[in-house]
Every structure is written in C-alpha cells, then in structure tokens.
Design an enzyme around this catalytic site. Structure first.
Site, PDB file in Angstrom:
ATOM      1  N   ALA A  69      -4.247   6.351   7.211  1.00 44.27           N
ATOM      2  CA  ALA A  69      -4.073   8.099   6.846  1.00 44.27           C
ATOM      3  C   ALA A  69      -2.842   7.658   5.751  1.00 44.27           C
ATOM      4  CB  ALA A  69      -3.564   8.720   8.099  1.00 44.27           C
ATOM      5  N   GLY A 114      -5.846   4.573  10.315  1.00 42.95           N
ATOM      6  CA  GLY A 114      -6.983   5.232   9.984  1.00 42.95           C
ATOM      7  C   GLY A 114      -8.267   4.367   9.472  1.00 42.95           C
ATOM      8  N   GLU A 117      -9.908   2.874  12.288  1.00 42.14           N
ATOM      9  CA  GLU A 117     -10.380   3.992  12.978  1.00 42.14           C
ATOM     10  C   GLU A 117     -11.618   4.241  12.522  1.00 42.14           C
ATOM     11  OE1 GLU A 117      -6.593   6.097  13.113  1.00 42.14           O
ATOM     12  OE2 GLU A 117      -6.954   6.544  15.279  1.00 42.14           O
ATOM     13  N   GLU A 137       0.368   2.645  13.925  1.00 39.33           N
ATOM     14  CA  GLU A 137       1.131   3.782  13.944  1.00 39.33           C
ATOM     15  C   GLU A 137       2.250   3.572  14.620  1.00 39.33           C
ATOM     16  OE1 GLU A 137      -2.169   3.385  14.322  1.00 39.33           O
ATOM     17  OE2 GLU A 137      -3.373   4.657  12.933  1.00 39.33           O
TER      18      GLU A 137
HETATM   19  N1  COA Z   1      -0.555   5.871   3.093  1.00 34.21           N
HETATM   20  C1  COA Z   1       0.035   5.993   1.761  1.00 34.21           C
HETATM   21  N2  COA Z   1       0.283   5.199   0.665  1.00 34.21           N
HETATM   22  C2  COA Z   1      -0.061   3.778   1.122  1.00 34.21           C
HETATM   23  C3  COA Z   1      -0.604   3.550   2.322  1.00 34.21           C
HETATM   24  C4  COA Z   1      -0.572   4.448   3.284  1.00 34.21           C
HETATM   25  N3  COA Z   1      -1.157   4.314   4.378  1.00 34.21           N
HETATM   26  N4  COA Z   1      -0.813   2.074   2.528  1.00 34.21           N
HETATM   27  C5  COA Z   1      -0.365   1.862   1.321  1.00 34.21           C
HETATM   28  N5  COA Z   1       0.038   2.893   0.459  1.00 34.21           N
HETATM   29  C6  COA Z   1       0.576   2.839  -1.042  1.00 34.21           C
HETATM   30  C7  COA Z   1       1.922   2.216  -0.761  1.00 34.21           C
HETATM   31  O1  COA Z   1       3.034   3.072  -0.620  1.00 34.21           O
HETATM   32  C8  COA Z   1       2.093   1.584  -2.470  1.00 34.21           C
HETATM   33  O2  COA Z   1       1.919   2.725  -3.369  1.00 34.21           O
HETATM   34  P1  COA Z   1       3.255   2.716  -4.485  1.00 34.21           P
HETATM   35  O3  COA Z   1       2.619   1.484  -5.270  1.00 34.21           O
HETATM   36  O4  COA Z   1       3.104   3.814  -5.060  1.00 34.21           O
HETATM   37  O5  COA Z   1       4.375   2.033  -3.818  1.00 34.21           O
HETATM   38  C9  COA Z   1       0.512   1.204  -2.614  1.00 34.21           C
HETATM   39  O6  COA Z   1      -0.241   1.833  -1.724  1.00 34.21           O
HETATM   40  C10 COA Z   1       0.433  -0.459  -2.530  1.00 34.21           C
HETATM   41  O7  COA Z   1       0.847  -0.589  -1.175  1.00 34.21           O
HETATM   42  P2  COA Z   1       2.073  -1.666  -1.024  1.00 34.21           P
HETATM   43  O8  COA Z   1       2.663  -1.399   0.614  1.00 34.21           O
HETATM   44  O9  COA Z   1       2.942  -1.929  -2.189  1.00 34.21           O
HETATM   45  O10 COA Z   1       1.247  -3.148  -0.615  1.00 34.21           O
HETATM   46  P3  COA Z   1       1.507  -4.295   0.059  1.00 34.21           P
HETATM   47  O11 COA Z   1       0.586  -5.447  -0.598  1.00 34.21           O
HETATM   48  O12 COA Z   1       3.009  -4.744  -0.244  1.00 34.21           O
HETATM   49  O13 COA Z   1       1.431  -4.118   1.550  1.00 34.21           O
HETATM   50  C11 COA Z   1       0.136  -3.124   3.465  1.00 34.21           C
HETATM   51  C12 COA Z   1       0.183  -3.836   2.060  1.00 34.21           C
HETATM   52  C13 COA Z   1      -1.018  -2.751   3.748  1.00 34.21           C
HETATM   53  C14 COA Z   1       0.716  -4.247   4.465  1.00 34.21           C
HETATM   54  C15 COA Z   1       1.167  -1.671   3.237  1.00 34.21           C
HETATM   55  O14 COA Z   1       0.575  -1.062   2.281  1.00 34.21           O
HETATM   56  C16 COA Z   1       1.058  -1.173   4.592  1.00 34.21           C
HETATM   57  O15 COA Z   1       1.896  -1.627   5.676  1.00 34.21           O
HETATM   58  N6  COA Z   1       0.460   0.098   4.531  1.00 34.21           N
HETATM   59  C17 COA Z   1       0.568   1.129   5.732  1.00 34.21           C
HETATM   60  C18 COA Z   1      -0.183   0.579   7.038  1.00 34.21           C
HETATM   61  C19 COA Z   1      -0.045   1.605   7.979  1.00 34.21           C
HETATM   62  O16 COA Z   1       1.117   1.822   8.486  1.00 34.21           O
HETATM   63  N7  COA Z   1      -1.311   2.434   8.115  1.00 34.21           N
HETATM   64  C20 COA Z   1      -1.312   3.524   9.180  1.00 34.21           C
HETATM   65  C21 COA Z   1      -1.157   4.723   8.683  1.00 34.21           C
HETATM   66  S1  COA Z   1      -1.227   6.059   9.918  1.00 34.21           S
END
Ligand code: COA
Length: 258
Positions: A69, A114, A117, A137
């Site tokens: 999400a 999400g 999910e 989460e």
């Molecule tokens: N919501 C909003 N933005 C998100 C996102 C999310 N769930 N997941 C990634 N993004 C965005 C990042 O903020 C980043 O944006 P920016 O370029 O404007 O800074 C972009 O997507 C790329 O992600 P980034 O974190 O830089 O990539 P990475 O390769 O370093 O890491 C992940 C990849 C998937 C490990 C990391 O993005 C992450 O942990 N995401 C969240 C996962 C999460 O907690 N999901 C559950 C949400 S309920």
C-alpha cells in the site's frame, strides 16, 4: 473492455486471457487510492465481459509486482479513515477473489504488504525467480490490512503465517514455493501463467467457475472485520506515525509502544 486507465494497462489475447498490469513503476507499483479504484473498476468489468475467460495480474517492470500500500497515504490515516481504508482494500481484493474466472498473479520482484495481499487474493500464484514476498507492516507499526491476516494462514498454516506477520521477514521465491504460498517458480511467470491457464481453459467453463465458487465458500468472514478494526486503531498510534515517517525519511524507526 474499451475503457482506459491511468495506473493500469490491459491486454487481452486471442484466447480471452486478459493481462492486468499495475503500472506505477517509479513507486514500485505501490497501491495508492487511484490504483485501488482502478483495480475495482477493472474487476467489475471483467466479471461481466464475456470475451474474457481468465486473468493474469502483474506489475510493470521487473523490480516489483507491488511493493505494498502507498506508505505516503498510510501516514495520513486516523482510526476511522484507517478502518475504512482497510475495509475498502478488503472489498476490492474480495472482488478479485470472487471472480468466477481463474485469476493468476504473475509475480516478478517485490510482493510486499498490500502486494503480497493482492497476490494472495488471486486464485493461483506463479513467482519469477527474483520474487520476494513479505508482510512488513509491523515494521511500520501497523498490521496487514487488505486481508493478509486471513488469507496467509489459509495458504501456509497459522504457525508459519504468524512467523511471517510478526517478524515482517521477506522470503524468496523458492521458500515461498516450499511453503505453498506460490504454485510454481518460473523464469518467465507470465508465460508460465498462460500455459497453466491454457490447461485450465480446456475444461468445462461452468465446472471451472463452480469449482472456484466451492473452494472459496466460507462462513468465516468475521476475521476481516477484526483486521479492519485493529488496522484503524493502529493508524492513530505514535508507533505507526513513527514507522511510516521513518520509511519516507529513509531512517530506522524508534518505536515506543504507544
Ligand atoms: N509506498 C510508497 N512508496 C513506495 C513504496 C510504498 N509501499 N515502496 C516503495 N516506494 C517508493 C520509494 O519511496 C521510492 O520513492 P522515491 O524514489 O520517490 O524515493 C521508490 O518507490 C523506490 O523505492 P526504494 O525504496 O528507493 O527502492 P529500494 O530498491 O531501495 O527498496 C523496497 C525496495 C521494496 C525494499 C523498499 O521500497 C521498501 O521497503 N518498500 C516498502 C515495503 C513495505 O513496507 N510495504 C508495505 C506497505 S503496507
């Protein structure tokens, strides 16, 4: 289907297999409100479009299926809006599960929160070799709010589901396969999904639809209500504010248990 969408692309082949691509690659296809609304519209249309026999759901690009999400939107939620957001996500994913045509998630890259999910709401899952699944989460001070607490135990058993949900750990495609979270691991999950669908679509269409209906028949829907209530309560805690802020500010969270 002739409508066009801004965060989703659709493509239907000559066998009536529609590929639904979530297309927000710069944000790793994170599910913001617009994506969720469009997913709902797409699946409402799919239910009634007789030219569509089966569906593949995937994310744009190789890096992510869906990274969760949208955390920026989660940070704005309070108890009431959090509960409503959870119920909305649950309803849209229920619509996907209730589709009486086979739906396969073809998962490349991250399927987190999400995204995991969404994959679990699809009837079958085929993972690419680079797929990563997790429900992170709790690391944001929240819990899975789009049906994850209900579907994951059904797929891999309560003990393993609790371990994943409580640690927030990420698992790779092979482990997801061993746990039964995915049906198959493939170097080309979309191609493998099509092959599986060709085998399914050789069978009686009414039998296939009713088999899906019978497998999903359940009277135990109240767990979803608890999930949405708790999700809403957590949205108003200092911990969820800290967890979501820490993600957006690219630092480690400091939780206080408040
Ligand atoms: N919501 C909003 N933005 C998100 C996102 C999310 N769930 N997941 C990634 N993004 C965005 C990042 O903020 C980043 O944006 P920016 O370029 O404007 O800074 C972009 O997507 C790329 O992600 P980034 O974190 O830089 O990539 P990475 O390769 O370093 O890491 C992940 C990849 C998937 C490990 C990391 O993005 C992450 O942990 N995401 C969240 C996962 C999460 O907690 N999901 C559950 C949400 S309920």
């Amino acid at each position: 289907m002739s409508k066009s969408f801004s965060t989703i692309t659709l493509e239907t082949d000559d066998k009536g297999i529609t590929t639904v691509t979530i297309n927000r690659p710069k944000k790793l296809n994170a599910l913001n409100d617009e994506v969720l609304n469009e997913l709902a519209d797409v699946f409402k249309d799919i239910q009634i479009d007789e030219a569509i026999n089966a569906i593949i759901v995937k994310g744009a690009g190789d890096k992510a299926f869906v990274a969760g999400a949208d955390i920026k939107e989660l940070r704005e939620l309070d108890n009431r809006s959090g509960r409503m957001a959870s119920q909305k996500g649950q309803q849209i994913f229920q619509l996907i599960e209730d589709t009486r045509k086979p739906v396969i998630a073809a998962v490349n890259g991250y399927a987190l929160g999400g995204g995991a999910e969404l994959a679990m709401a699809c009837h079958l899952r085929i993972a690419g070799e680079n797929a990563v699944f997790g429900l992170p989460e709790v690391g944001l001070g929240l819990i899975p709010g789009y049906g994850g607490t209900q579907r994951l135990p059904g797929l891999i058993g309560k003990a393993r589901a609790l371990e994943m949900i409580l640690t927030g750990k990420q698992i790779k495609a092979e482990e997801a396969h061993q746990l039964g979270l995915v049906n198959e691991v493939s170097s080309d999950p979309v191609k493998a999904s099509k092959e599986l669908l060709h085998n399914i679509l050789k069978n009686g269409p009414l039998a296939v639809r009713n088999a899906i209906k019978a497998v999903y028949h359940s009277d135990h829907r109240s767990g979803y209500q608890v999930e949405a209530d708790v999700f809403g309560e957590l949205c108003e805690t200092e911990d969820s504010m800290e967890g979501t802020s820490a993600f957006l500010e690219k630092r480690k969270p400091e939780f206080k248990g408040k």
